[in-house]
Design a protein around this motif. Structure first.
Motif, PDB file in Angstrom:
ATOM      1  N   HIS A 239      57.767  38.216 -21.434  1.00 39.59           N
ATOM      2  CA  HIS A 239      58.736  38.982 -20.630  1.00 39.59           C
ATOM      3  C   HIS A 239      59.860  39.522 -21.525  1.00 39.59           C
ATOM      4  O   HIS A 239      60.296  40.660 -21.365  1.00 39.59           O
ATOM      5  CB  HIS A 239      59.347  38.107 -19.526  1.00 39.59           C
ATOM      6  CG  HIS A 239      58.595  38.174 -18.223  1.00 39.59           C
ATOM      7  ND1 HIS A 239      58.379  39.363 -17.553  1.00 39.59           N
ATOM      8  CD2 HIS A 239      58.030  37.209 -17.452  1.00 39.59           C
ATOM      9  CE1 HIS A 239      57.711  39.123 -16.428  1.00 39.59           C
ATOM     10  NE2 HIS A 239      57.477  37.824 -16.346  1.00 39.59           N
TER      11      HIS A 239
ATOM     12  N   HIS B 143      54.002  33.336 -21.341  1.00 45.86           N
ATOM     13  CA  HIS B 143      54.416  34.387 -20.404  1.00 45.86           C
ATOM     14  C   HIS B 143      55.932  34.653 -20.445  1.00 45.86           C
ATOM     15  O   HIS B 143      56.378  35.804 -20.353  1.00 45.86           O
ATOM     16  CB  HIS B 143      53.995  33.915 -19.004  1.00 45.86           C
ATOM     17  CG  HIS B 143      54.284  34.858 -17.904  1.00 45.86           C
ATOM     18  ND1 HIS B 143      53.449  35.907 -17.597  1.00 45.86           N
ATOM     19  CD2 HIS B 143      55.301  34.915 -17.017  1.00 45.86           C
ATOM     20  CE1 HIS B 143      53.949  36.570 -16.567  1.00 45.86           C
ATOM     21  NE2 HIS B 143      55.082  35.989 -16.200  1.00 45.86           N
TER      22      HIS B 143
ATOM     23  N   ASP C 180      55.086  41.367 -13.752  1.00 48.71           N
ATOM     24  CA  ASP C 180      54.003  40.847 -14.579  1.00 48.71           C
ATOM     25  C   ASP C 180      53.011  41.936 -14.996  1.00 48.71           C
ATOM     26  O   ASP C 180      52.560  42.730 -14.175  1.00 48.71           O
ATOM     27  CB  ASP C 180      53.275  39.724 -13.821  1.00 48.71           C
ATOM     28  CG  ASP C 180      54.174  38.506 -13.693  1.00 48.71           C
ATOM     29  OD1 ASP C 180      55.209  38.449 -14.374  1.00 48.71           O
ATOM     30  OD2 ASP C 180      53.825  37.602 -12.897  1.00 48.71           O
TER      31      ASP C 180
END
Ligand code: KG4
Ligand code: ZN
Length: 361
Positions: free
Chosen positions: A116, A112, A318
């Motif tokens: 980003h 994750h 997100d």
């Protein structure tokens, strides 16, 4: 041509997206659970997991419909398998495993944090990551969970050169909003109220910048610390109000000055690091990169010979587009995951980013 379906459930956003060849986002469907968690003043992991379970199927249908495709058109399933909240991660990971197994598709587990960074290149960044002159890249990842500076060279080698020694910047904004009775999450409301106040009215501390005449220890040159700003806000409110409640111009000036302190530190450290490491590009990404003041200040202050990649707002918080996009760099190198991959809660040491040189994965 490859179409990748991405799934993201690491925190309080359920998202599915379809991305063509790493960059072209055909759809990015996001269901936010913010309202469900707001009453608790923060994200409750078990509640997040239950909500993901409910939201995943509708979000998937939405993403496929919006992209005008069916599962038969998809070439691989990508999913965030960490870092994040373990109960939340497990729901998305198992859902993605089920999809991959039933449709006989490769599965790609995605970090994750790296996703980003990759988000800054979605839509129109094709070719930038392949160009040697884009390197070194200095990435500021700034969200509710992270405040880190990562330096990436043209071989894909990555080095963490700065991180927060206590709270993340997003956490500092969220906790400030809670203290001021502005609700959860704090970032967006602080961003809005800050525009109504005077950012120079109050002087909140800028820890580890040397601004109060305190020398910065060498090991903290590019590190961050936000817990002191929060404590200073606590004293500030107690000093100005008997009932712990600020309103009107006092509230606006407080919020504006507080945000300025946080944003100022983020910009100063990022730019100082970019200069020191002779970065050719700066990436600013993660939920806090939505912040209007941060976007303006970094654009004004970044050296003109450095390319600035500010992730688009819709890809800062997100989302599954960044997951599906990054996964393409794995798929084209056959670096796919085993169906038995696990979720992981904490960020591992990152020494290599996959979007530059997947051969070494
Ligand atoms: O990247 P993200 O969606 O989730 C994590 O991985 O943490 O980031 C969420 C964080 C929250 O702390 C939220 O308050 C902050 O991003 N945020 C903002 C803004 N929008 C979201 N912070 C400042 N200004 C904003 N406009
Ligand atoms: Zn995130």
């Amino acid at each position: 041509m490859s179409l990748i379906l991405g799934i993201e459930t690491s925190c309080d956003e359920t998202s599915a997206a379809v991305v063509r060849d790493g960059y072209q986002v055909l759809s990015n469907s996001v269901a936010s659970q913010i309202a469900k968690h707001a009453v608790h003043g923060g994200v409750v992991p078990e509640l997040a997991a239950r909500e993901h379970l409910v939201a995943l199927n509708p979000v998937l249908s939405d993403a496929l419909n919006a992209a005008g495709v069916t599962m038969r058109d998809i070439d691989a399933v990508a999913v965030t398998n960490g870092p994040g909240l373990m109960p939340a991660l497990l729901v998305g990971l198992n859902f993605a495993k089920g999809l991959a197994a039933s449709h006989k598709l490769p599965l790609i587990g995605i970090n994750h944090f790296i996703a980003h960074i990759y988000a800054a290149f979605l839509d129109d960044g094709a070719g930038r990551l392949e160009a040697p002159e884009s390197y070194p890249i200095l990435a500021l990842v700034v969200s509710g969970g992270h405040t880190s500076l990562l330096l990436i060279d043209d071989q894909g080698r990555a080095r963490l050169i700065g991180y927060t020694i206590d709270d993340a910047a997003g956490e500092a904004l969220d906790k400030a909003a809670k203290l001021l009775g502005l609700g959860y999450p704090g970032g967006p409301v602080i961003d809005r109220i800050a525009t109504l106040g005077n950012a120079g009215h109050f002087n909140f501390p800028r820890p580890l910048t040397g601004s109060a005449g305190k020398a910065v220890p060498e090991e903290h040159k590019f590190n961050f610390s936000f817990s002191g700003v929060k404590t200073s806000l606590l004293y500030h409110v107690a000093r100005l109000s008997d009932n712990g409640h600020l309103e009107g111009p006092l509230l606006n000036d407080t919020v504006s000055s507080y945000q300025e302190a946080v944003v100022d530190v983020l910009c100063r450290k990022t730019i100082a690091a970019a200069k020191e490491f002779k970065a050719a590009s700066i990436v600013v990404c993660g939920g806090v990169a939505c912040n209007s003041r941060l976007r303006t200040l970094i654009a004004e202050e970044a050296p003109k010979n450095v390319m600035l990649y500010l992730a688009q707002r819709k890809y800062c918080t997100d989302n599954a587009a960044m997951v599906a996009g990054l996964a393409w760099h794995f798929l084209k190198n056959d670096a796919v995951s085993d169906l038995g991959i696990d979720a992981f809660a904490r960020l591992p040491m990152i020494t290599q980013v996959p979007f530059v040189r997947v051969a070494e994965l």
